[in-house]
Write a protein that holds these residues in place. Sequence first.
Motif, PDB file in Angstrom:
ATOM      1  N   THR A  76       0.744  -1.112  -0.035  1.00 35.91           N
ATOM      2  CA  THR A  76      -0.133  -0.002   0.131  1.00 35.91           C
ATOM      3  C   THR A  76       0.893   1.462   0.029  1.00 35.91           C
ATOM      4  N   ARG A  77       0.393   2.218  -0.958  1.00 34.99           N
ATOM      5  CA  ARG A  77       1.244   3.651  -0.920  1.00 34.99           C
ATOM      6  C   ARG A  77       0.512   4.553  -1.262  1.00 34.99           C
ATOM      7  N   THR A  78      -0.728   4.572  -1.763  1.00 34.89           N
ATOM      8  CA  THR A  78      -1.464   5.565  -2.103  1.00 34.89           C
ATOM      9  C   THR A  78      -2.782   5.641  -1.607  1.00 34.89           C
ATOM     10  N   ALA A  79      -3.618   6.552  -1.487  1.00 32.95           N
ATOM     11  CA  ALA A  79      -5.010   6.734  -0.827  1.00 32.95           C
ATOM     12  C   ALA A  79      -5.905   5.672  -1.547  1.00 32.95           C
ATOM     13  N   LYS A  80      -5.696   5.280  -2.883  1.00 30.03           N
ATOM     14  CA  LYS A  80      -6.633   4.511  -3.647  1.00 30.03           C
ATOM     15  C   LYS A  80      -6.224   3.088  -3.434  1.00 30.03           C
ATOM     16  N   ASP A  81      -4.845   2.987  -2.891  1.00 29.38           N
ATOM     17  CA  ASP A  81      -4.456   1.563  -2.606  1.00 29.38           C
ATOM     18  C   ASP A  81      -5.228   1.393  -1.283  1.00 29.38           C
ATOM     19  N   PHE A  82      -5.286   2.242  -0.273  1.00 32.52           N
ATOM     20  CA  PHE A  82      -6.070   2.072   0.786  1.00 32.52           C
ATOM     21  C   PHE A  82      -7.569   1.785   0.927  1.00 32.52           C
ATOM     22  N   LEU A  83      -8.178   2.486  -0.356  1.00 31.52           N
ATOM     23  CA  LEU A  83      -9.466   2.169  -0.434  1.00 31.52           C
ATOM     24  C   LEU A  83      -9.682   0.693  -0.913  1.00 31.52           C
ATOM     25  N   ASN A  84      -8.937   0.369  -1.712  1.00 38.31           N
ATOM     26  CA  ASN A  84      -8.940  -1.134  -2.306  1.00 38.31           C
ATOM     27  C   ASN A  84      -8.664  -2.083  -0.992  1.00 38.31           C
ATOM     28  N   ASP A  85      -7.930  -1.798  -0.329  1.00 37.68           N
ATOM     29  CA  ASP A  85      -7.460  -2.869   1.120  1.00 37.68           C
ATOM     30  C   ASP A  85      -8.732  -2.855   2.039  1.00 37.68           C
ATOM     31  N   ILE A  86      -9.575  -1.869   1.938  1.00 33.18           N
ATOM     32  CA  ILE A  86     -10.804  -1.821   2.935  1.00 33.18           C
ATOM     33  C   ILE A  86     -12.284  -2.277   2.213  1.00 33.18           C
ATOM     34  N   ASN A  87     -12.085  -2.294   0.832  1.00 36.02           N
ATOM     35  CA  ASN A  87     -13.250  -2.533   0.178  1.00 36.02           C
ATOM     36  C   ASN A  87     -13.395  -4.158   0.211  1.00 36.02           C
ATOM     37  N   HIS A  88     -14.220  -4.760   1.198  1.00 41.27           N
ATOM     38  CA  HIS A  88     -14.335  -6.347   1.271  1.00 41.27           C
ATOM     39  C   HIS A  88     -15.621  -6.738   0.907  1.00 41.27           C
ATOM     40  N   ASP A  92     -18.718 -12.353  -7.163  1.00 35.76           N
ATOM     41  CA  ASP A  92     -19.211 -13.546  -7.405  1.00 35.76           C
ATOM     42  C   ASP A  92     -18.294 -14.476  -7.479  1.00 35.76           C
ATOM     43  N   HIS A  93     -16.931 -14.206  -7.730  1.00 35.37           N
ATOM     44  CA  HIS A  93     -15.655 -14.908  -7.910  1.00 35.37           C
ATOM     45  C   HIS A  93     -15.040 -15.449  -6.470  1.00 35.37           C
ATOM     46  N   GLY A  94     -15.749 -15.021  -5.300  1.00 38.11           N
ATOM     47  CA  GLY A  94     -15.280 -14.994  -4.029  1.00 38.11           C
ATOM     48  C   GLY A  94     -13.928 -14.248  -3.598  1.00 38.11           C
ATOM     49  N   ILE A  95     -13.773 -13.248  -4.414  1.00 39.00           N
ATOM     50  CA  ILE A  95     -12.741 -12.164  -3.944  1.00 39.00           C
ATOM     51  C   ILE A  95     -13.249 -10.967  -3.614  1.00 39.00           C
ATOM     52  N   PHE A  96     -12.335 -10.318  -2.584  1.00 37.94           N
ATOM     53  CA  PHE A  96     -12.754  -9.092  -2.076  1.00 37.94           C
ATOM     54  C   PHE A  96     -12.846  -8.138  -3.364  1.00 37.94           C
ATOM     55  N   ARG A  97     -13.595  -7.226  -3.232  1.00 34.45           N
ATOM     56  CA  ARG A  97     -13.833  -6.185  -4.389  1.00 34.45           C
ATOM     57  C   ARG A  97     -12.767  -5.370  -4.718  1.00 34.45           C
ATOM     58  N   GLY A  98     -12.160  -4.716  -3.632  1.00 35.22           N
ATOM     59  CA  GLY A  98     -10.951  -3.966  -3.727  1.00 35.22           C
ATOM     60  C   GLY A  98      -9.833  -4.592  -4.499  1.00 35.22           C
ATOM     61  N   PHE A  99      -9.514  -5.907  -4.225  1.00 31.27           N
ATOM     62  CA  PHE A  99      -8.470  -6.720  -4.881  1.00 31.27           C
ATOM     63  C   PHE A  99      -8.792  -7.064  -6.169  1.00 31.27           C
ATOM     64  N   TYR A 100     -10.127  -7.451  -6.370  1.00 27.88           N
ATOM     65  CA  TYR A 100     -10.352  -8.120  -7.775  1.00 27.88           C
ATOM     66  C   TYR A 100     -10.547  -6.844  -8.772  1.00 27.88           C
ATOM     67  N   ASN A 101     -10.862  -5.693  -8.255  1.00 31.02           N
ATOM     68  CA  ASN A 101     -10.874  -4.606  -9.356  1.00 31.02           C
ATOM     69  C   ASN A 101      -9.527  -4.436 -10.004  1.00 31.02           C
ATOM     70  N   ARG A 102      -8.443  -4.458  -8.967  1.00 31.65           N
ATOM     71  CA  ARG A 102      -7.316  -4.099  -9.436  1.00 31.65           C
ATOM     72  C   ARG A 102      -6.616  -5.264 -10.413  1.00 31.65           C
ATOM     73  N   SER A 103      -7.023  -6.340 -10.275  1.00 24.56           N
ATOM     74  CA  SER A 103      -6.582  -7.409 -11.024  1.00 24.56           C
ATOM     75  C   SER A 103      -6.850  -7.125 -12.611  1.00 24.56           C
ATOM     76  N   HIS A 104      -7.924  -6.765 -12.718  1.00 28.40           N
ATOM     77  CA  HIS A 104      -8.269  -6.547 -14.195  1.00 28.40           C
ATOM     78  C   HIS A 104      -7.607  -5.410 -14.918  1.00 28.40           C
TER      79      HIS A 104
END
Length: 211
Positions: A76-88, A92-104
Amino acid sequence: SLEEDQPNNNNNNRFALKRLSGSFKKMTDTTKKFLKSVTSDNTGFGTAYGFMSILQIPIENSSSKRPIFCVAFRGTRTAKDFLNDINHTITDHGIFRGFYNRSHIYAWHIFKAIYEAKTDPTKPHYQENLQDIIFTGHSLGSADALIAPVVIATEKLERFAEFLKKPKKEIEDFWNSLKIHYVGFGTPRCGTSNLVEKARNTLTFHRRFNN
């Protein structure tokens, strides 16, 4: 008495520290020697997520080296990273939304670099014998490293085949021919048991180290 035993304890402590210091120096020298023997070529990942590199690992009793494609994600380095960290929110794929969005965002860059490294002799990071891919990272980066190969394997191959104008089966066979490894440090929880099952089916080797 405690007072009489104390000098001996001090001597034992000094002896133990001396041995530990010697062992550490030996380990450090060995590590430096290893690092000097490992060369890498930047693949031009060029994103804010980390870096990709080809490691050339010496093979014991041989003049040849074993190429390993390394995908390393930062934490984690940026504010956007932090928001991804806490978006749980669970997808439907069983992955927390914050992490899943980054993967795309980074999945195509990673797959393309690996594909070119294995199949395109005109690329500077071309390695005909490439077989091993290591995904690694710390904290948020460790979550990225775990999710990236899962998303590529389970959701992206058909789309990537369209991008490359290749038959879907050819791209699937290419990916399945690789050994995908994961080494994570300080990995947060990334999703549900659904993700765990997909990871087990995707990864050849996986290891997590907690802080």
